[in-house]
Design an enzyme around this catalytic site. Structure first.
Site, PDB file in Angstrom:
ATOM      1  N   TRP A  92      25.495  28.513   9.239  1.00  0.00           N
ATOM      2  CA  TRP A  92      25.861  29.912   9.474  1.00  0.00           C
ATOM      3  C   TRP A  92      25.381  30.775   8.326  1.00  0.00           C
ATOM      4  O   TRP A  92      24.887  31.899   8.537  1.00  0.00           O
ATOM      5  CB  TRP A  92      27.365  30.057   9.690  1.00  0.00           C
ATOM      6  CG  TRP A  92      27.778  29.481  11.014  1.00  0.00           C
ATOM      7  CD1 TRP A  92      28.542  28.372  11.205  1.00  0.00           C
ATOM      8  CD2 TRP A  92      27.411  29.959  12.317  1.00  0.00           C
ATOM      9  NE1 TRP A  92      28.674  28.135  12.557  1.00  0.00           N
ATOM     10  CE2 TRP A  92      28.001  29.086  13.259  1.00  0.00           C
ATOM     11  CE3 TRP A  92      26.651  31.031  12.776  1.00  0.00           C
ATOM     12  CZ2 TRP A  92      27.856  29.251  14.640  1.00  0.00           C
ATOM     13  CZ3 TRP A  92      26.499  31.209  14.152  1.00  0.00           C
ATOM     14  CH2 TRP A  92      27.093  30.328  15.065  1.00  0.00           C
ATOM     15  N   ASP A 141      32.213  35.268   5.226  1.00  0.00           N
ATOM     16  CA  ASP A 141      32.280  34.974   6.657  1.00  0.00           C
ATOM     17  C   ASP A 141      33.379  33.927   6.842  1.00  0.00           C
ATOM     18  O   ASP A 141      33.153  32.737   6.675  1.00  0.00           O
ATOM     19  CB  ASP A 141      30.932  34.447   7.147  1.00  0.00           C
ATOM     20  CG  ASP A 141      30.983  33.995   8.608  1.00  0.00           C
ATOM     21  OD1 ASP A 141      32.060  34.116   9.246  1.00  0.00           O
ATOM     22  OD2 ASP A 141      29.947  33.512   9.111  1.00  0.00           O
ATOM     23  N   LYS A 199      38.002  31.207  16.785  1.00  0.00           N
ATOM     24  CA  LYS A 199      38.451  29.971  16.153  1.00  0.00           C
ATOM     25  C   LYS A 199      39.944  30.046  15.813  1.00  0.00           C
ATOM     26  O   LYS A 199      40.716  29.239  16.283  1.00  0.00           O
ATOM     27  CB  LYS A 199      37.630  29.663  14.902  1.00  0.00           C
ATOM     28  CG  LYS A 199      36.258  29.050  15.186  1.00  0.00           C
ATOM     29  CD  LYS A 199      35.153  30.057  15.309  1.00  0.00           C
ATOM     30  CE  LYS A 199      33.821  29.412  15.695  1.00  0.00           C
ATOM     31  NZ  LYS A 199      32.684  30.133  15.130  1.00  0.00           N
TER      32      LYS A 199
HETATM   33  C1  LIG Z   1      31.404  30.632  15.058  1.00  0.00           C
HETATM   34  C2  LIG Z   1      30.854  31.174  13.777  1.00  0.00           C
HETATM   35  C3  LIG Z   1      29.960  32.261  13.757  1.00  0.00           C
HETATM   36  C4  LIG Z   1      29.421  32.907  15.020  1.00  0.00           C
HETATM   37  O1  LIG Z   1      30.336  33.696  15.615  1.00  0.00           O
HETATM   38  P1  LIG Z   1      29.940  34.600  16.902  1.00  0.00           P
HETATM   39  O2  LIG Z   1      31.222  35.273  17.200  1.00  0.00           O
HETATM   40  O3  LIG Z   1      29.471  33.662  17.975  1.00  0.00           O
HETATM   41  O4  LIG Z   1      28.869  35.526  16.502  1.00  0.00           O
HETATM   42  C5  LIG Z   1      29.539  32.725  12.533  1.00  0.00           C
HETATM   43  N1  LIG Z   1      29.969  32.183  11.382  1.00  0.00           N
HETATM   44  C6  LIG Z   1      30.804  31.119  11.365  1.00  0.00           C
HETATM   45  C7  LIG Z   1      31.245  30.541  10.054  1.00  0.00           C
HETATM   46  C8  LIG Z   1      31.277  30.591  12.558  1.00  0.00           C
HETATM   47  O5  LIG Z   1      32.119  29.539  12.550  1.00  0.00           O
END
Ligand SMILES: *Cc1c(COP(=O)(O)O)cnc(C)c1O
Length: 360
Positions: free
Chosen positions: A102, A172, A196
């Site tokens: 990511w 993030d 999540k």
């Molecule tokens: C799932 C995830 C994303 C992507 O999220 P979207 O909502 O699909 O854009 C980005 N960063 C991390 C750390 C993730 O776990």
């Protein structure tokens, strides 16, 4: 039909009590004589619900008053672009610490919007450890430092907040937010896709220190501007009303369960249970350095890849869902977010021990 033990990486398991509440009030929500999906986002009822959701999130994370909380769309992926658009000039350096896939994506999206500098990258050890802070190549003049506290695919997590001086730290937190208390005041901006630990997909929460909003270029289209969204309480246009409502129910559930301190205890115990099973088995393996092993996402491999399909079939038949690892890593992955119970982890561990005995 009965619900399985759900180890999905995202969209992920939601607490059953929350789903039941949503089911119970799906047709008639509050005093509105209609579903929450069928009422105006500018009506009194929706706005009160939205404000309460924000207040509950602020309470859970102890968010200081000088931070704005935004409920936006476009997911964490849109933030990969929106953050440099808002917080950096095109000619300005931005530092990225990459500890997984990511983080790599965030770098690629920012590449055309600012002068991206990768300050550290664990690709050399296949993202199985966190590069020591002393080795990060940071510039005090950078617009910000971006990192990924929990890398969802390879299961690598930071257990402390890195000190980056006065440069705003951006995180993030998509796959770790609300899993334990954090000191929000250490960050310039935190963002997290909802699917999540917050609710269903379609919402991304952005927590941003107010002074940073002054950086948002006036020339930005309004829909991309943090300053515009903040000025309009995330009601610049029609939000994901159902997602916001469900996130609000999750925040209430978290408070009722004892808040983030209680989540920390539960999540630590769940992770310890699963890693102990892997380490003691002599059969399963997890390549991540012990000090960086994620509490939320636990990848593991079997001794022979030809066992993978069998493991997936048998685990599914035993009611254990979504254990297939990410295609970049192979093997298995169990995601054990807040809504995954200790009972689910115990059921998984029991299955894993039994499988190893039969196939080892
Ligand atoms: C799932 C995830 C994303 C992507 O999220 P979207 O909502 O699909 O854009 C980005 N960063 C991390 C750390 C993730 O776990």
């Amino acid at each position: 039909m009965s619900r399985g033990h759900n180890f999905s990486a995202g969209p992920a398991a939601l607490p059953e009590t929350v789903l039941r509440q949503a089911q119970a009030e799906l047709l008639e929500w509050g005093g509105s004589a209609a579903s929450v999906m069928e009422v105006s986002h500018r009506g009194k009822e929706f706005m009160a619900m939205a404000a309460q959701a924000e207040a509950d999130l602020r309470e859970l994370l102890a968010i200081p008053a000088n931070y704005k909380v935004l409920f936006l769309q476009g997911g964490a992926t849109q933030q990969f672009a929106q953050i440099p658009m808002n917080l950096a000039r095109p000619d300005q350096r931005v530092d990225y610490v990459v500890t997984g896939d990511w983080g790599e994506k965030a770098v690629r999206e920012a590449g055309s919007l600012a002068q991206v500098h990768v300050a550290a990258n664990s690709a050399g050890n296949r993202h199985t450890a966190i590069p020591p802070r002393a080795e990060w190549d940071l510039d005090p003049a950078s617009a910000y430092v971006h990192y990924t506290p929990n890398e969802t695919i390879r299961g690598v997590e930071f257990f402390d907040i890195p000190d980056v001086g006065d440069v705003p730290l951006i995180a993030d937190m998509s796959s770790t937010i609300l899993s334990r208390p954090i000191d929000v005041s250490r960050f310039g901006l935190i963002y997290a896709g909802a699917q999540k630990n917050i609710g269903p997909s379609g919402i991304v929460v952005v927590i941003v220190r107010e002074d940073l909003l002054q950086r948002c270029p006036k020339s930005l289209p309004k829909i991309f501007s943090f300053a515009e969204h903040a000025a309009q309480d995330s009601l610049l246009n029609t939000p994901n009303t159902f997602g916001w409502y469900l996130a609000g129910l999750i925040f209430k559930w978290l408070k009722a369960e004892g808040g983030l301190a209680a989540m920390e205890l539960r999540n630590r115990r769940k992770a310890e249970t699963l890693y102990a099973c892997i380490d003691e088995s002599g059969f399963y393996a997890n390549p991540v350095e012990k000090s960086a092993r994620s509490w939320m996402n636990v990848p593991f491999t079997l001794p022979r890849p030809e066992l993978d399909e069998l493991f997936l079939q048998e685990s599914k038949a035993a009611g254990l869902l979504a254990l297939k690892g990410h295609k970049l890593v192979g093997g298995m992955r169990a995601s054990i977010y807040n809504a995954v119970t200790q009972q689910s982890v115990d059921a998984l561990v029991e299955f894993m021990r039994d499988f190893a005995r039969r196939r080892g």
